[in-house]
Design a protein around this motif. Structure first.
Motif, mmCIF file in Angstrom:
data_model
loop_
_atom_site.group_PDB
_atom_site.id
_atom_site.type_symbol
_atom_site.label_atom_id
_atom_site.label_comp_id
_atom_site.label_asym_id
_atom_site.label_seq_id
_atom_site.Cartn_x
_atom_site.Cartn_y
_atom_site.Cartn_z
ATOM 1 N N HIS A 24 85.073 17.831 -16.166
ATOM 2 C CA HIS A 24 85.915 17.857 -14.965
ATOM 3 C C HIS A 24 86.939 18.978 -15.021
ATOM 4 O O HIS A 24 87.249 19.608 -14.027
ATOM 5 C CB HIS A 24 86.643 16.527 -14.767
ATOM 6 C CG HIS A 24 85.730 15.379 -14.480
ATOM 7 N ND1 HIS A 24 84.817 15.375 -13.456
ATOM 8 C CD2 HIS A 24 85.597 14.173 -15.093
ATOM 9 C CE1 HIS A 24 84.169 14.221 -13.435
ATOM 10 N NE2 HIS A 24 84.622 13.481 -14.427
ATOM 11 N N GLU B 63 87.719 15.645 -0.874
ATOM 12 C CA GLU B 63 88.694 15.466 -1.949
ATOM 13 C C GLU B 63 88.666 14.039 -2.478
ATOM 14 O O GLU B 63 88.396 13.107 -1.726
ATOM 15 C CB GLU B 63 90.106 15.767 -1.454
ATOM 16 C CG GLU B 63 90.349 17.216 -1.114
ATOM 17 C CD GLU B 63 91.799 17.490 -0.740
ATOM 18 O OE1 GLU B 63 92.596 16.537 -0.587
ATOM 19 O OE2 GLU B 63 92.138 18.676 -0.607
ATOM 20 N N ILE B 64 88.957 13.911 -3.751
ATOM 21 C CA ILE B 64 89.199 12.621 -4.394
ATOM 22 C C ILE B 64 90.531 12.780 -5.108
ATOM 23 O O ILE B 64 90.696 13.700 -5.915
ATOM 24 C CB ILE B 64 88.098 12.245 -5.402
ATOM 25 C CG1 ILE B 64 86.756 12.026 -4.684
ATOM 26 C CG2 ILE B 64 88.495 10.992 -6.189
ATOM 27 C CD1 ILE B 64 85.593 11.725 -5.624
ATOM 28 N N ASP B 65 91.483 11.908 -4.792
ATOM 29 C CA ASP B 65 92.822 11.973 -5.398
ATOM 30 C C ASP B 65 93.421 13.381 -5.317
ATOM 31 O O ASP B 65 93.928 13.923 -6.294
ATOM 32 C CB ASP B 65 92.791 11.497 -6.853
ATOM 33 C CG ASP B 65 92.396 10.042 -6.972
ATOM 34 O OD1 ASP B 65 92.712 9.252 -6.049
ATOM 35 O OD2 ASP B 65 91.754 9.680 -7.978
ATOM 36 N N LYS B 66 93.309 14.008 -4.153
ATOM 37 C CA LYS B 66 93.863 15.330 -3.839
ATOM 38 C C LYS B 66 93.215 16.476 -4.627
ATOM 39 O O LYS B 66 93.741 17.580 -4.650
ATOM 40 C CB LYS B 66 95.381 15.338 -4.031
ATOM 41 C CG LYS B 66 96.087 14.373 -3.104
ATOM 42 C CD LYS B 66 97.576 14.442 -3.264
ATOM 43 C CE LYS B 66 98.237 13.428 -2.346
ATOM 44 N NZ LYS B 66 99.683 13.431 -2.462
ATOM 45 N N ALA B 67 92.083 16.215 -5.263
ATOM 46 C CA ALA B 67 91.352 17.265 -5.982
ATOM 47 C C ALA B 67 90.044 17.537 -5.242
ATOM 48 O O ALA B 67 89.335 16.610 -4.864
ATOM 49 C CB ALA B 67 91.050 16.827 -7.408
ATOM 50 N N LYS C 35 84.039 18.015 -9.765
ATOM 51 C CA LYS C 35 85.327 18.571 -9.361
ATOM 52 C C LYS C 35 85.195 20.072 -9.130
ATOM 53 O O LYS C 35 84.486 20.757 -9.872
ATOM 54 C CB LYS C 35 86.397 18.312 -10.425
ATOM 55 C CG LYS C 35 86.867 16.879 -10.444
ATOM 56 C CD LYS C 35 88.135 16.737 -11.252
ATOM 57 C CE LYS C 35 88.684 15.340 -11.109
ATOM 58 N NZ LYS C 35 89.982 15.200 -11.764
ATOM 59 N N ASP D 76 81.617 7.635 1.282
ATOM 60 C CA ASP D 76 82.562 7.652 0.168
ATOM 61 C C ASP D 76 82.078 8.603 -0.918
ATOM 62 O O ASP D 76 80.901 8.614 -1.279
ATOM 63 C CB ASP D 76 82.714 6.252 -0.426
ATOM 64 C CG ASP D 76 83.446 5.308 0.506
ATOM 65 O OD1 ASP D 76 84.230 5.800 1.336
ATOM 66 O OD2 ASP D 76 83.235 4.088 0.404
#
Length: 83
Positions: free
Chosen positions: A20, A53-57, A71, A2
Motif C-alpha cells: 500500500h 477514495e477510501i479514507d481520503k486516499a 492505493k 463499494d
C-alpha cells in the motif's frame, strides 16, 4: 459500488510484491523505464485506473489484481510507466 482495498496478503498481491505504501525498508524497488524507484506508484502505472477514495486516499483498479482496489500511492513489481 463499494470499493474494497486489496489485502497485501492477498495471494496475487503478495506474488506481485504489492504494498500500500512503498517504504524503503520494506520494499526493494529498482529504477525502471527511466523512472526513479521513488517516483513509481500505482497512480502513474499503465495498469492502474482511478476508481475513487477510501479514507481520503486515492484507490483504483489494477488489471493485475482481482482481489480489490490498490492505493494510488501503492507499488508492485509489475509497474509500467503510464504513457
Amino acid at each position: 459500488c463499494d470499493l474494497i482495498l486489496v489485502a497485501e496478503t492477498d495471494a496475487t498481491a503478495k506474488a506481485l510484491g504489492y504494498v500500500h505504501v512503498p517504504i524503503a525498508s520494506k520494499t526493494q524497488r529498482p529504477d525502471m523505464q527511466g523512472v526513479k524507484a521513488a517516483d513509481q506508484i500505482c497512480s502513474n502505472c499503465q495498469l492502474y485506473t482511478k476508481q475513487g477514495e477510501i479514507d481520503k486516499a486515492e484507490v483504483g483498479k489494477c488489471t493485475m489484481i482481482m482481489g480489490g482496489s490498490g492505493k494510488g500511492k501503492g507499488w508492485c513489481k509489475s509497474w509500467i510507466k503510464k504513457v
